[in-house]
Design a protein around this motif. Structure first.
Motif, mmCIF file in Angstrom:
data_model
loop_
_atom_site.group_PDB
_atom_site.id
_atom_site.type_symbol
_atom_site.label_atom_id
_atom_site.label_comp_id
_atom_site.label_asym_id
_atom_site.label_seq_id
_atom_site.Cartn_x
_atom_site.Cartn_y
_atom_site.Cartn_z
ATOM 1 N N GLY A 1 29.319 80.836 20.093
ATOM 2 C CA GLY A 1 30.763 80.638 20.182
ATOM 3 C C GLY A 1 31.499 81.951 20.353
ATOM 4 O O GLY A 1 32.475 82.044 21.118
ATOM 5 N N MET A 2 31.040 82.991 19.647
ATOM 6 C CA MET A 2 31.632 84.315 19.804
ATOM 7 C C MET A 2 31.488 84.809 21.237
ATOM 8 O O MET A 2 32.392 85.440 21.786
ATOM 9 C CB MET A 2 30.980 85.300 18.829
ATOM 10 N N MET A 3 30.332 84.531 21.847
ATOM 11 C CA MET A 3 30.105 84.960 23.224
ATOM 12 C C MET A 3 31.085 84.257 24.171
ATOM 13 O O MET A 3 31.680 84.888 25.045
ATOM 14 C CB MET A 3 28.667 84.664 23.650
ATOM 15 N N GLY B 1 36.258 84.322 27.327
ATOM 16 C CA GLY B 1 37.446 83.551 27.676
ATOM 17 C C GLY B 1 38.746 84.169 27.220
ATOM 18 O O GLY B 1 39.788 84.004 27.872
ATOM 19 N N SER B 2 38.718 84.893 26.103
ATOM 20 C CA SER B 2 39.968 85.433 25.562
ATOM 21 C C SER B 2 40.600 86.455 26.499
ATOM 22 O O SER B 2 41.831 86.549 26.587
ATOM 23 C CB SER B 2 39.721 86.070 24.194
ATOM 24 N N CYS C 1 32.678 76.237 17.214
ATOM 25 C CA CYS C 1 34.099 76.365 17.544
ATOM 26 C C CYS C 1 34.742 77.496 16.748
ATOM 27 O O CYS C 1 35.616 78.211 17.257
ATOM 28 C CB CYS C 1 34.810 75.049 17.269
ATOM 29 N N ARG C 2 34.317 77.663 15.507
ATOM 30 C CA ARG C 2 34.844 78.745 14.673
ATOM 31 C C ARG C 2 34.521 80.103 15.289
ATOM 32 O O ARG C 2 35.330 81.036 15.254
ATOM 33 C CB ARG C 2 34.245 78.634 13.274
ATOM 34 N N GLY C 3 33.332 80.242 15.856
ATOM 35 C CA GLY C 3 32.931 81.499 16.474
ATOM 36 C C GLY C 3 33.777 81.865 17.676
ATOM 37 O O GLY C 3 33.992 83.044 17.955
ATOM 38 N N ILE C 4 34.297 80.858 18.397
ATOM 39 C CA ILE C 4 35.138 81.135 19.566
ATOM 40 C C ILE C 4 36.383 81.902 19.157
ATOM 41 O O ILE C 4 36.786 82.879 19.798
ATOM 42 C CB ILE C 4 35.515 79.811 20.269
ATOM 43 N N GLY C 5 37.017 81.487 18.068
ATOM 44 C CA GLY C 5 38.213 82.173 17.606
ATOM 45 C C GLY C 5 37.935 83.517 16.988
ATOM 46 O O GLY C 5 38.744 84.442 17.069
ATOM 47 N N GLU C 6 36.772 83.665 16.368
ATOM 48 C CA GLU C 6 36.423 84.894 15.648
ATOM 49 C C GLU C 6 36.448 86.120 16.552
ATOM 50 O O GLU C 6 37.169 87.078 16.305
ATOM 51 C CB GLU C 6 35.045 84.722 15.011
ATOM 52 N N MET C 7 35.688 86.100 17.637
ATOM 53 C CA MET C 7 35.587 87.285 18.483
ATOM 54 C C MET C 7 36.848 87.496 19.306
ATOM 55 O O MET C 7 37.258 88.629 19.563
ATOM 56 C CB MET C 7 34.370 87.162 19.412
ATOM 57 N N SER C 8 37.505 86.402 19.699
ATOM 58 C CA SER C 8 38.716 86.516 20.507
ATOM 59 C C SER C 8 39.791 87.291 19.764
ATOM 60 O O SER C 8 40.491 88.128 20.334
ATOM 61 C CB SER C 8 39.231 85.121 20.862
ATOM 62 N N ASN C 9 39.927 87.026 18.480
ATOM 63 C CA ASN C 9 40.936 87.701 17.672
ATOM 64 C C ASN C 9 40.671 89.201 17.605
ATOM 65 O O ASN C 9 41.574 90.022 17.766
ATOM 66 C CB ASN C 9 40.944 87.083 16.273
ATOM 67 N N VAL D 1 30.628 92.332 30.857
ATOM 68 C CA VAL D 1 29.221 91.957 31.014
ATOM 69 C C VAL D 1 28.379 92.565 29.895
ATOM 70 O O VAL D 1 27.504 91.910 29.320
ATOM 71 C CB VAL D 1 28.704 92.394 32.400
ATOM 72 N N SER D 2 28.652 93.823 29.555
ATOM 73 C CA SER D 2 27.921 94.482 28.480
ATOM 74 C C SER D 2 28.191 93.798 27.136
ATOM 75 O O SER D 2 27.290 93.610 26.317
ATOM 76 C CB SER D 2 28.313 95.960 28.394
ATOM 77 N N SER D 3 29.461 93.433 26.921
ATOM 78 C CA SER D 3 29.818 92.744 25.686
ATOM 79 C C SER D 3 29.116 91.399 25.584
ATOM 80 O O SER D 3 28.676 90.999 24.494
ATOM 81 C CB SER D 3 31.335 92.554 25.623
ATOM 82 N N MET D 4 28.991 90.698 26.704
ATOM 83 C CA MET D 4 28.265 89.424 26.701
ATOM 84 C C MET D 4 26.807 89.632 26.314
ATOM 85 O O MET D 4 26.213 88.815 25.614
ATOM 86 C CB MET D 4 28.356 88.773 28.084
ATOM 87 N N ALA D 5 26.226 90.750 26.754
ATOM 88 C CA ALA D 5 24.841 91.047 26.387
ATOM 89 C C ALA D 5 24.711 91.274 24.883
ATOM 90 O O ALA D 5 23.719 90.881 24.260
ATOM 91 C CB ALA D 5 24.354 92.281 27.154
ATOM 92 N N SER D 6 25.721 91.912 24.283
ATOM 93 C CA SER D 6 25.674 92.132 22.831
ATOM 94 C C SER D 6 25.755 90.812 22.091
ATOM 95 O O SER D 6 25.128 90.627 21.044
ATOM 96 C CB SER D 6 26.803 93.059 22.391
#
Length: 550
Positions: free
Chosen positions: A150-152, A157-158, A200-208, A462-467
């Motif tokens: 979800g963070m990824m 998306g953010s 779903c919680r992870g989606i909001g976590e990294m976006s913030n 792209v690098s962040s997605m790899a992390s």
């Protein structure tokens, strides 16, 4: 023609307005420090053994003999099997005293009646509530990986959403997403629903976190940005990490723990009225009056009288035209130099994320008190962020990363030579965590300096997605500990030493102007060779600048 920084230079670098924005944005990331690591306590596995029905009418002596010992031990009982109860019951009727015979040869069976869990440390965890043990041990790391997945999604998306609708609305919108799904998580009736909500919680976590990073970088002056992105945001993230151990110490049930953490996050809603939108973003969207209003308000807070007209028509047109045009992702593989940098960058980000999150999630397996260890893992990040800030100011990027990654990987490999119950083992893990934190913080700046302006956001994304892919893998690295206690440290140590070697093939960027065009990337020496990469690169860029001037 002046750029945005020159136009707003009259505000000063470090006035009351900048200090307030710096403080509020860094404080807003505190919940990001405890959200990803709450699974340490929410998903911890208490001591457990097979449940024995009370209707067998066995004596206490026979009850104590229903669970076999783990082979090779004299005190550790099996957690996933028991002796066949029908045989035990028959023997108990013939031999009232179990000491009169050897029960070790009795056939074993799985825990058909569930498990009994110790409540010495927790009143409940998702493990004890839904029996995620033995054959279902994989379910806990799977739930954690879904959170990181979800963070990824959120990190990708953010950026698109904030570019379209604004930084501020995404910052607070994702805060609301975190709070909402944290509250829903406490109502999870099953493991499957828990996994869905956790994703779903992870989606909001990294976006913030990412949005706060971008918003601060766009509002604050150049001299403050590095301190904000390393020391500022990093240290407050670590404060949230440390807060988790305090809250978890007093709240021992997993539902109440998540509810308490959610209520803490509610305290950040009033920040909406104090954190402004990014004037840079507003100008890029043609919303000049709103941008001017924010800049004039900052000037008022700083006790400065702004110019009557902040922007001329020519300057507004220049800023609009200066916005970097979108470049297809395929450009990352069209050029050999950019392709090599992208592959190496993705590899390093993924390995550093595996090390950082793998060490953090492995806290319950360490020697000592879980709550103290979690606090120490958060506290050790503060010197890590401070060190990264100082290193970025004074030291070459490539050799700094090599040294830090080699140190982190080396101490983790030494772990295999020390008994796990020895206090020095925890010290070594803390050193490894310090190094991974420092490397993680520094890689943000390093990667942003490697790519040319048209590809910088794309390459960084792209690098962040790899992390994020590395963080998804990390829970399964920790799971290797069920086969051999030090195996997770060996795997992470080898990977980090390998990444230290790989970094040697990146170009040096310290005190070198950022590349502005893709063509400039063709002159970068990405592999350490004869002449100094930094010297040669600087010569190439100066020559190109002269040609452009002519």
């Amino acid at each position: 023609m002046r750029d945005y920084d020159e136009i707003t230079a009259f505000l000063g670098k470090w006035g009351p307005a900048q200090k307030l924005i710096f403080l509020l944005l860094t404080v807003s990331v505190i919940p990001n420090g405890f959200s990803p690591f709450s699974i340490i306590f929410v998903g911890d596995t208490p001591e457990h053994r097979c449940s024995i029905p009370g209707n067998l009418n066995l004596s206490q002596a026979w009850m104590n003999r229903t669970i076999p010992l783990v082979p090779g031990t004299q005190v550790q009982y099996s957690q996933c099997s028991r002796y066949r109860l029908d045989v035990i019951r028959s023997l108990s009727e013939v031999f009232p005293d179990p000491d009169l015979l050897n029960v070790s040869g009795i056939e074993e069976e799985p825990c058909l009646d569930g498990w009994d869990y110790s409540q010495d440390q927790y009143t409940s965890t998702i493990i004890s509530e839904w029996d995620l043990v033995c054959d279902d041990t994989w379910k806990e790391p799977f739930a954690t990986s879904l959170y990181f997945f979800g963070m990824m999604i959120g990190s990708g998306g953010s950026g698109i959403i904030s570019d379209r609708f604004g930084r501020k609305i995404v910052l607070f919108g994702t805060m609301a997403v975190q709070i909402l799904f944290n509250l829903l998580l406490t109502l999870s009736p099953s493991w499957e629903i828990f996994c869905l909500i956790n994703f779903c919680r992870g989606i909001g976590e990294m976006s913030n976190y990412v949005t706060a990073f971008v918003l601060g970088s766009e509002i604050l002056q150049k001299s403050i940005r590095v301190a904000f992105s390393t020391f500022g945001i990093g240290c407050l993230y670590a404060v949230g990490y440390m807060m988790l151990s305090f809250v978890a110490y007093f709240v021992r049930g997993w539902r109440m723990l998540i509810l308490t953490l959610s209520l803490i996050s509610l305290l950040y809603i009033p920040l909406w009225w104090f954190i402004p939108e990014s004037p840079r973003w507003l100008l890029s969207k043609g919303r000049v009056k709103e941008a001017e209003s924010i800049i004039r308000l900052m000037a008022k807070k700083n006790g400065i009288t702004p110019p009557a007209a902040l922007f001329t028509d020519d300057e507004l047109e220049h800023m609009q035209n200066k916005q970097a045009k979108s470049v297809p992702v395929i450009q990352l593989i069209k050029s050999r130099n950019i392709l090599v940098i992208t592959v190496i960058s993705m590899l390093i980000w993924m390995i550093v994320a595996i090390g950082y999150f793998g060490l953090s999630l492995n806290v319950p397996k360490l020697h000592g008190n879980d709550y103290l260890n979690c606090f120490l893992f958060g506290a050790i990040e503060i010197p890590g962020y401070i060190a990264s800030w100082l290193i970025l100011q004074k030291c070459p990027r490539r050799l700094s990363h090599v040294g830090i990654l080699a140190l982190s990987g080396g101490v983790l490999l030494i772990m295999n030579l020390i008994p796990s119950n020895h206090p020095i083992s925890t010290v070594l893990v803390l050193i490894g965590k310090l190094g991974s934190t420092c490397a993680f913080s520094m890689i943000f700046a390093y990667v942003s300096e490697l790519y040319p302006t048209p590809l910088r956001n794309t390459g960084f994304g792209v690098s962040s997605m790899a992390s994020r892919a590395g963080s998804i893998i990390a829970p399964y690295i920790v799971l290797l500990g069920i086969y051999q206690e030090n195996l997770p440290f060996i795997v992470m140590g080898v990977l980090m030493v390998f990444s230290a070697i790989v970094v040697l093939f990146l170009p040096e960027t310290f005190k070198i102007p950022l590349p502005d065009t893709i063509d400039q990337m063709q002159n970068i020496k990405w592999c350490p060779g004869s002449q100094s990469d930094s010297t040669q690169t600087r010569i190439n860029r100066v020559e190109m600048s002269k040609e452009e001037m002519l």
